[in-house]
Design a protein around this motif. Structure first.
Motif, PDB file in Angstrom:
ATOM      1  N   GLY A   1     -82.942 -21.002 -80.558  1.00 24.57           N
ATOM      2  CA  GLY A   1     -83.355 -21.958 -79.458  1.00 24.57           C
ATOM      3  C   GLY A   1     -83.106 -20.946 -78.100  1.00 24.57           C
ATOM      4  O   GLY A   1     -82.850 -19.642 -78.493  1.00 24.57           O
ATOM      5  N   ALA A   2     -82.814 -21.612 -77.074  1.00 29.21           N
ATOM      6  CA  ALA A   2     -82.906 -20.670 -75.799  1.00 29.21           C
ATOM      7  C   ALA A   2     -82.133 -21.664 -74.768  1.00 29.21           C
ATOM      8  O   ALA A   2     -82.120 -22.981 -74.582  1.00 29.21           O
TER       9      ALA A   2
ATOM     10  N   THR B   1     -80.656 -16.494 -62.042  1.00 28.97           N
ATOM     11  CA  THR B   1     -80.900 -17.262 -63.174  1.00 28.97           C
ATOM     12  C   THR B   1     -80.744 -16.382 -64.438  1.00 28.97           C
ATOM     13  O   THR B   1     -81.086 -15.090 -64.080  1.00 28.97           O
ATOM     14  N   TYR B   2     -80.166 -16.894 -65.513  1.00 28.27           N
ATOM     15  CA  TYR B   2     -79.850 -15.987 -66.428  1.00 28.27           C
ATOM     16  C   TYR B   2     -80.498 -16.642 -67.750  1.00 28.27           C
ATOM     17  O   TYR B   2     -80.093 -17.910 -68.062  1.00 28.27           O
ATOM     18  N   ASP B   3     -81.463 -15.991 -68.562  1.00 30.52           N
ATOM     19  CA  ASP B   3     -81.914 -16.709 -69.617  1.00 30.52           C
ATOM     20  C   ASP B   3     -81.431 -15.819 -71.081  1.00 30.52           C
ATOM     21  O   ASP B   3     -81.277 -14.733 -70.991  1.00 30.52           O
ATOM     22  N   TYR B   4     -81.220 -16.757 -71.959  1.00 32.88           N
ATOM     23  CA  TYR B   4     -80.532 -15.969 -73.273  1.00 32.88           C
ATOM     24  C   TYR B   4     -81.244 -16.924 -74.516  1.00 32.88           C
ATOM     25  O   TYR B   4     -81.353 -18.141 -74.344  1.00 32.88           O
ATOM     26  N   ALA B   5     -81.464 -16.196 -75.484  1.00 30.40           N
ATOM     27  CA  ALA B   5     -82.116 -16.912 -76.660  1.00 30.40           C
ATOM     28  C   ALA B   5     -81.276 -16.263 -77.828  1.00 30.40           C
ATOM     29  O   ALA B   5     -80.262 -15.620 -77.624  1.00 30.40           O
ATOM     30  N   ALA B   6     -81.952 -16.484 -79.115  1.00 27.05           N
ATOM     31  CA  ALA B   6     -81.201 -16.344 -80.324  1.00 27.05           C
ATOM     32  C   ALA B   6     -80.789 -14.913 -80.635  1.00 27.05           C
ATOM     33  O   ALA B   6     -81.742 -13.975 -80.229  1.00 27.05           O
ATOM     34  N   GLY B   7     -79.578 -14.511 -80.736  1.00 27.34           N
ATOM     35  CA  GLY B   7     -78.988 -13.297 -80.752  1.00 27.34           C
ATOM     36  C   GLY B   7     -78.387 -12.528 -79.657  1.00 27.34           C
ATOM     37  O   GLY B   7     -78.097 -11.409 -79.518  1.00 27.34           O
ATOM     38  N   ASP B   8     -78.720 -13.399 -78.483  1.00 26.27           N
ATOM     39  CA  ASP B   8     -78.189 -12.976 -77.145  1.00 26.27           C
ATOM     40  C   ASP B   8     -76.571 -13.809 -76.941  1.00 26.27           C
ATOM     41  O   ASP B   8     -76.705 -14.744 -77.428  1.00 26.27           O
TER      42      ASP B   8
ATOM     43  N   SER C   1     -76.416 -24.975 -66.086  1.00 30.52           N
ATOM     44  CA  SER C   1     -76.811 -24.541 -67.304  1.00 30.52           C
ATOM     45  C   SER C   1     -77.972 -25.695 -67.951  1.00 30.52           C
ATOM     46  O   SER C   1     -77.567 -26.777 -67.688  1.00 30.52           O
ATOM     47  N   CYS C   2     -78.654 -25.008 -68.822  1.00 29.28           N
ATOM     48  CA  CYS C   2     -79.513 -25.904 -69.392  1.00 29.28           C
ATOM     49  C   CYS C   2     -80.183 -25.453 -70.607  1.00 29.28           C
ATOM     50  O   CYS C   2     -80.205 -24.114 -70.773  1.00 29.28           O
ATOM     51  N   ILE C   3     -80.666 -26.375 -71.679  1.00 26.21           N
ATOM     52  CA  ILE C   3     -81.139 -25.847 -72.808  1.00 26.21           C
ATOM     53  C   ILE C   3     -82.657 -25.911 -72.538  1.00 26.21           C
ATOM     54  O   ILE C   3     -83.344 -26.947 -71.953  1.00 26.21           O
ATOM     55  N   VAL C   4     -83.526 -25.013 -72.611  1.00 26.89           N
ATOM     56  CA  VAL C   4     -84.842 -24.605 -72.363  1.00 26.89           C
ATOM     57  C   VAL C   4     -85.576 -24.847 -73.578  1.00 26.89           C
ATOM     58  O   VAL C   4     -87.083 -24.954 -73.639  1.00 26.89           O
ATOM     59  N   GLU C   5     -85.107 -24.399 -75.060  1.00 25.45           N
ATOM     60  CA  GLU C   5     -85.835 -24.261 -76.171  1.00 25.45           C
ATOM     61  C   GLU C   5     -85.174 -25.293 -77.115  1.00 25.45           C
ATOM     62  O   GLU C   5     -84.400 -24.545 -77.817  1.00 25.45           O
ATOM     63  N   ALA C   6     -85.807 -26.306 -77.480  1.00 24.06           N
ATOM     64  CA  ALA C   6     -84.983 -26.853 -78.771  1.00 24.06           C
ATOM     65  C   ALA C   6     -85.911 -28.255 -79.213  1.00 24.06           C
ATOM     66  O   ALA C   6     -86.819 -28.613 -78.541  1.00 24.06           O
ATOM     67  N   SER C   7     -85.802 -28.454 -80.256  1.00 20.61           N
ATOM     68  CA  SER C   7     -86.767 -29.438 -80.907  1.00 20.61           C
ATOM     69  C   SER C   7     -85.994 -29.890 -82.279  1.00 20.61           C
ATOM     70  O   SER C   7     -84.936 -29.637 -82.755  1.00 20.61           O
ATOM     71  N   GLU C   8     -86.646 -31.109 -82.623  1.00 20.59           N
ATOM     72  CA  GLU C   8     -86.001 -31.871 -84.025  1.00 20.59           C
ATOM     73  C   GLU C   8     -86.048 -30.829 -85.276  1.00 20.59           C
ATOM     74  O   GLU C   8     -85.189 -30.697 -85.868  1.00 20.59           O
TER      75      GLU C   8
ATOM     76  N   GLU D   1     -86.354 -27.541 -84.937  1.00 20.01           N
ATOM     77  CA  GLU D   1     -85.649 -26.070 -84.740  1.00 20.01           C
ATOM     78  C   GLU D   1     -84.709 -26.447 -83.491  1.00 20.01           C
ATOM     79  O   GLU D   1     -84.756 -26.151 -82.456  1.00 20.01           O
ATOM     80  N   PRO D   2     -83.520 -27.024 -83.733  1.00 17.24           N
ATOM     81  CA  PRO D   2     -82.601 -27.541 -82.495  1.00 17.24           C
ATOM     82  C   PRO D   2     -81.920 -26.343 -82.043  1.00 17.24           C
ATOM     83  O   PRO D   2     -81.814 -25.325 -82.606  1.00 17.24           O
ATOM     84  N   HIS D   3     -81.343 -26.582 -80.786  1.00 14.86           N
ATOM     85  CA  HIS D   3     -80.566 -25.573 -80.300  1.00 14.86           C
ATOM     86  C   HIS D   3     -79.491 -25.230 -80.972  1.00 14.86           C
ATOM     87  O   HIS D   3     -78.825 -26.412 -81.132  1.00 14.86           O
ATOM     88  N   LEU D   4     -78.804 -24.247 -81.219  1.00 18.52           N
ATOM     89  CA  LEU D   4     -77.624 -24.062 -81.889  1.00 18.52           C
ATOM     90  C   LEU D   4     -76.928 -22.796 -81.148  1.00 18.52           C
ATOM     91  O   LEU D   4     -77.419 -21.843 -81.167  1.00 18.52           O
ATOM     92  N   GLY D   5     -75.727 -23.108 -80.894  1.00 19.19           N
ATOM     93  CA  GLY D   5     -74.907 -22.190 -79.969  1.00 19.19           C
ATOM     94  C   GLY D   5     -73.529 -22.303 -80.374  1.00 19.19           C
ATOM     95  O   GLY D   5     -73.097 -23.273 -80.932  1.00 19.19           O
ATOM     96  N   MET D   6     -72.698 -21.525 -79.978  1.00 18.43           N
ATOM     97  CA  MET D   6     -71.179 -21.474 -79.994  1.00 18.43           C
ATOM     98  C   MET D   6     -70.639 -20.888 -78.957  1.00 18.43           C
ATOM     99  O   MET D   6     -70.989 -19.935 -78.401  1.00 18.43           O
TER     100      MET D   6
END
Length: 287
Positions: free
Chosen positions: A30-31, A40-47, A59-66, A68-73
């Motif tokens: 996700g992103a 503004t700072y944008d970051y996605a998978a691997g960032d 902050s907000c999640i800008v890329e997520a779906s059922e 392909e959900p946003h996954l982060g740690m």
């Protein structure tokens, strides 16, 4: 593992205003988007995002779906653990960029987004795999957290963490100013008094504070006040006048005006639409 936070979200979200801890956050899928002041700072998978000191952010999640959900740690950075790892650099540990400068360097922004290296990803993955082996956590988790910190310190933006730990660096003095502001946000702010408290001139404090946080001390205090006022209204159920007064506002009209400027609508309307989960004032970890 108290310092580890995991996030799964199946749809994009609105901006959430938080008081951000020093942390390392990684997007797995996700992103996400962060806002600090007007930046503004944008970051996605691997960032990953590295926050080196307490900052009021959105902050907000800008890329997520059922599908392909946003996954982060996220991993909260303990200042003492950071100093412990830094202390080993002078004992033959570390290499290249890992060694701290002989003299304090110019301060840098307290947040940065970058592509995670293979070594950083490997250390992070091994830390996460401990969740499948809870019996190993007491012994292995502290060691792997230290390895993650080490990888951050020897990475291209490790100086941002090292500068906070150097007692006489401008960034460290800004961190002291931030600590005082967080404990005294409701009190009147005199820049000359704050500068004296942290051992800087007024002009140096103003310049270095804005370099690190993208805000002036006054703007930083204002965001702390407004975040806390929102939390008081949402969680403690205080009315608008009481919440504004509790965080240091003497004028209800000024409070409502500055609140609407930050959150996009007056307090009563904003709180009425945001009842439910805590959205403001709570410290969080990016990820």
């Amino acid at each position: 593992m108290k310092s580890l936070f995991l996030k799964r979200q199946a749809e994009p979200t609105q901006f959430v205003h938080t008081a951000q801890w020093p942390c390392f956050g990684l997007v797995v899928q996700g992103a996400k988007r962060l806002q600090l002041g007007t930046e503004t700072y944008d970051y996605a998978a691997g960032d990953y995002v590295l926050v080196s000191l307490d900052l009021p952010m959105s902050s907000c999640i800008v890329e997520a779906s059922e599908a392909e959900p946003h996954l982060g740690m996220g991993l909260a950075i303990d200042p003492q653990h950071l100093k412990d790892v830094l202390g080993r650099f002078g004992q033959g540990g570390g290499h290249g960029q890992a060694h701290g400068p002989a003299h304090p360097q110019l301060p840098e922004r307290g947040v940065v987004v970058a592509k995670a290296s293979a070594d950083l990803l490997d250390a992070t993955l091994r830390l996460l795999r401990l969740l499948d082996r809870p019996q190993d956590i007491p012994v292995m988790a502290p060691l792997l957290e230290q390895e993650v910190l080490y990888r951050l310190l020897v990475g291209p933006y490790g100086a941002r963490l090292r500068q906070i730990a150097l007692a006489e660096s401008p960034s460290n003095k800004v961190a002291k100013a931030i600590s005082w502001l967080r404990s005294n946000y409701a009190s009147p702010l005199r820049i000359e008094d704050l500068a004296d408290r942290v051992g800087m001139s007024e002009s140096s404090l103003h310049h270095n504070f804005k370099t690190v946080t993208a805000m002036t001390p006054m703007q930083y205090q204002k965001q702390l006040r407004l975040h806390e006022a929102r939390r008081l209204m949402l969680v403690e159920r205080l009315d608008v006048g009481s919440a504004g007064y509790a965080v240091g506002y003497q004028s209800p009209s000024q409070f409502s005006r500055e609140y609407a400027r930050l959150y996009g609508q007056p307090p009563i309307r904003d709180v009425g639409s945001a009842r439910g989960p805590v959205l403001g004032g709570e410290a969080r970890v990016a990820g």
